[in-house]
Design a protein around this motif. Sequence first.
Motif, short mmCIF file in Angstrom:
data_model
loop_
_atom_site.label_atom_id
_atom_site.label_comp_id
_atom_site.label_asym_id
_atom_site.label_seq_id
_atom_site.Cartn_x
_atom_site.Cartn_y
_atom_site.Cartn_z
N ALA A 44 1.40 -1.89 11.53
CA ALA A 44 1.54 -0.65 12.27
C ALA A 44 2.07 0.04 11.39
O ALA A 44 0.99 1.73 10.85
CB ALA A 44 2.20 0.16 14.01
N ARG A 45 3.63 0.46 11.01
CA ARG A 45 3.56 0.99 9.79
C ARG A 45 2.91 1.51 8.14
O ARG A 45 2.68 2.62 7.89
CB ARG A 45 5.46 1.29 9.31
CG ARG A 45 6.14 1.36 10.39
CD ARG A 45 7.01 0.78 10.01
NE ARG A 45 8.32 1.26 11.84
CZ ARG A 45 9.37 1.96 11.59
NH1 ARG A 45 9.78 2.19 9.88
NH2 ARG A 45 10.31 2.54 12.25
N ALA A 46 2.30 0.35 7.80
CA ALA A 46 2.08 0.01 6.70
C ALA A 46 0.32 0.86 6.97
O ALA A 46 -0.40 1.88 6.10
CB ALA A 46 1.27 -1.87 6.96
N ARG A 47 -0.49 0.64 8.56
CA ARG A 47 -1.25 1.17 8.00
C ARG A 47 -1.01 2.90 8.36
O ARG A 47 -1.85 3.50 7.95
CB ARG A 47 -1.99 1.00 10.00
CG ARG A 47 -3.45 0.99 10.13
CD ARG A 47 -4.38 0.72 11.78
NE ARG A 47 -3.20 1.66 12.72
CZ ARG A 47 -2.84 1.24 13.62
NH1 ARG A 47 -2.65 -0.12 13.76
NH2 ARG A 47 -2.69 2.29 14.38
N ALA A 48 -0.18 3.20 8.78
CA ALA A 48 0.04 5.19 8.91
C ALA A 48 0.42 5.35 7.93
O ALA A 48 -0.43 6.09 7.31
CB ALA A 48 0.85 5.44 9.90
N ALA A 49 0.85 4.57 7.11
CA ALA A 49 1.01 5.48 5.06
C ALA A 49 -0.26 5.23 4.51
O ALA A 49 0.01 6.10 3.80
CB ALA A 49 2.11 3.98 4.75
N VAL A 50 -1.43 3.76 4.94
CA VAL A 50 -2.63 3.66 4.24
C VAL A 50 -2.79 4.97 4.44
O VAL A 50 -3.29 5.99 3.77
CB VAL A 50 -2.77 2.29 4.45
CG1 VAL A 50 -4.28 2.78 4.22
CG2 VAL A 50 -2.18 1.63 3.56
N GLU A 51 -3.32 5.57 5.87
CA GLU A 51 -3.88 6.49 6.72
C GLU A 51 -3.67 7.56 6.17
O GLU A 51 -4.29 8.68 5.81
CB GLU A 51 -3.82 6.49 8.09
CG GLU A 51 -5.02 5.68 8.78
CD GLU A 51 -4.47 5.07 10.11
OE1 GLU A 51 -3.87 5.39 11.03
OE2 GLU A 51 -5.74 4.51 11.21
N GLU A 79 -10.72 -0.23 2.56
CA GLU A 79 -10.65 -1.12 2.04
C GLU A 79 -9.38 -2.11 2.90
O GLU A 79 -9.28 -2.95 3.53
CB GLU A 79 -11.05 -2.68 1.32
CG GLU A 79 -11.22 -3.73 1.39
CD GLU A 79 -12.19 -4.03 -0.05
OE1 GLU A 79 -12.90 -3.36 -0.70
OE2 GLU A 79 -11.54 -5.54 -0.60
N LEU A 80 -8.59 -2.19 2.33
CA LEU A 80 -7.18 -1.46 2.88
C LEU A 80 -6.64 -1.61 3.94
O LEU A 80 -6.13 -2.97 4.77
CB LEU A 80 -5.70 -1.02 2.06
CG LEU A 80 -4.63 -1.71 2.37
CD1 LEU A 80 -4.63 -2.49 1.24
CD2 LEU A 80 -3.52 -0.21 1.00
N LEU A 81 -7.08 -0.92 4.59
CA LEU A 81 -6.98 -1.03 6.05
C LEU A 81 -7.65 -1.55 6.88
O LEU A 81 -6.87 -2.15 7.79
CB LEU A 81 -7.21 1.08 6.65
CG LEU A 81 -6.86 2.06 6.83
CD1 LEU A 81 -7.22 3.20 7.16
CD2 LEU A 81 -4.98 1.95 7.48
N ALA A 82 -8.83 -2.18 6.28
CA ALA A 82 -9.67 -3.96 7.10
C ALA A 82 -8.50 -4.68 7.39
O ALA A 82 -8.12 -5.54 8.06
CB ALA A 82 -10.59 -3.57 7.03
N ARG A 83 -7.85 -4.46 5.86
CA ARG A 83 -7.02 -5.89 5.71
C ARG A 83 -5.57 -6.17 6.71
O ARG A 83 -5.00 -7.18 6.98
CB ARG A 83 -6.17 -6.21 4.31
CG ARG A 83 -6.36 -7.45 4.10
CD ARG A 83 -6.16 -7.46 2.45
NE ARG A 83 -6.98 -7.65 1.44
CZ ARG A 83 -8.00 -9.09 1.49
NH1 ARG A 83 -7.30 -9.85 2.10
NH2 ARG A 83 -8.88 -9.23 1.07
#
Lengths: 193, 193
Positions: B116-123, B172-176
């Motif tokens: 969840a946190r990774a997603r936030a950072a990438v977004e 693509e990173l988000l998808a992963r």
Amino acid sequence: VALEYTLLGMLLEKPGYGYSLKKKLAEQFSREFGVNDGLLYPALGRLESRGWIRKRVVPQAGKPARHVYSVTADGKRAFERWLEGPPPGEEPVRYDFYWRHGMLQRCAFLRHLEPARARAAVERELEEATRRGGDLERVVERMRAGGVDPYRRMIVEYGIRDQRMQCEWLEELLARIEEAERVVGARPRAVSG
Amino acid sequence: VALEYTLLGMLLEKPGYGYSLKKKLAEQFSREFGVNDGLLYPALGRLESRGWIRKRVVPQAGKPARHVYSVTADGKRAFERWLEGPPPGEEPVRYDFYWRHGMLQRCAFLRHLEPARARAAVERELEEATRRGGDLERVVERMRAGGVDPYRRMIVEYGIRDQRMQCEWLEELLARIEEAERVVGARPRAVSG
DNA sequence: CCAGGCATGTAAACTGTTACATGATTGT
DNA sequence: ACAATCATGTAACAGTTTACATGCCTGG
């Protein structure tokens, strides 16, 4: 500044010493990812003096002693802060792609070159970019076979996309040059005010 | 080293002085392309001492004298050599994209962050890249309207493609990451060896 | 015997950024 | 009054690369 956190992350996964970190970097990605000593050892020193890692000297017979570092609680906290990314708008935006690519700099003055020569120069560049992309494809293939963490594979995939993008851009540039060749015909333009 | 040839090319198109070159760079592309004084004036000095440009001092009332440089025959020859590009295999290949992008460095350790946190950072990163791309689109629009040399416009178009590529990669990173979120479920992975 | 791997570092050179120093004119 | 523009530079700092210095062990 940047190297520090990568080292910290690696040491968090497994304590290690300068030489082992250097090797791991080169082998996990590709030889070209290797750090040079003049950056590595001072960086470890800075991390230690900041209290983020701690040294344990392990003597060896016949070889220099290993300085094995492990991450402290402080270091782990710092790493976790970094990993979440900078607060938005923190990092200054830079548009330095122009200064980082000789080809872009040449492109700014390409109209001063006869189209035929410009085409030759761009074609050479295109070959190089294609080759670099191929090199990275091979690296990623090795990573896939070796079962490396997919997130790390994605780093090399970034490089591949970068080279592919460069190729596409160079092809568009070629198209523009060929257009100029048709329009200008046999009349070359010289460098002048 | 890189700046020199751009200055040489600009002076070949029209003789000028430090301040005028600085302004021209900033206005032709974008403010962010501006060179800083600490790089500009020494570079002009080096070009002069190499005999590639020559100075003519033009006094002004109330303002410091302009040091107007023009390119010598030697300088013109050097510029033309450079413009054709380096002999193949000359420039050392560098794969330093990893060290130049904080996001790529974080990506190497992203598995240590809860999805969840990774997603936030990438977004967050994706938003920034989108914004940067938009900035450059506006620059290129201005250039198109101003009738700037198409080759120079292509330089900024390189920047746009670069940002677009970054966005695609981040998606693509988000998808992963979302995949990892589904697989891992509520079980977060902590940093450890 | 020489190259390369192992293992630590230092030093010099080069590149680049930021800030400082000076000082008149013009615009808000 | 204050900031910006014009115009030259220098100096301090930060980051990076390359080369050097040391020395043992192993393999071809």
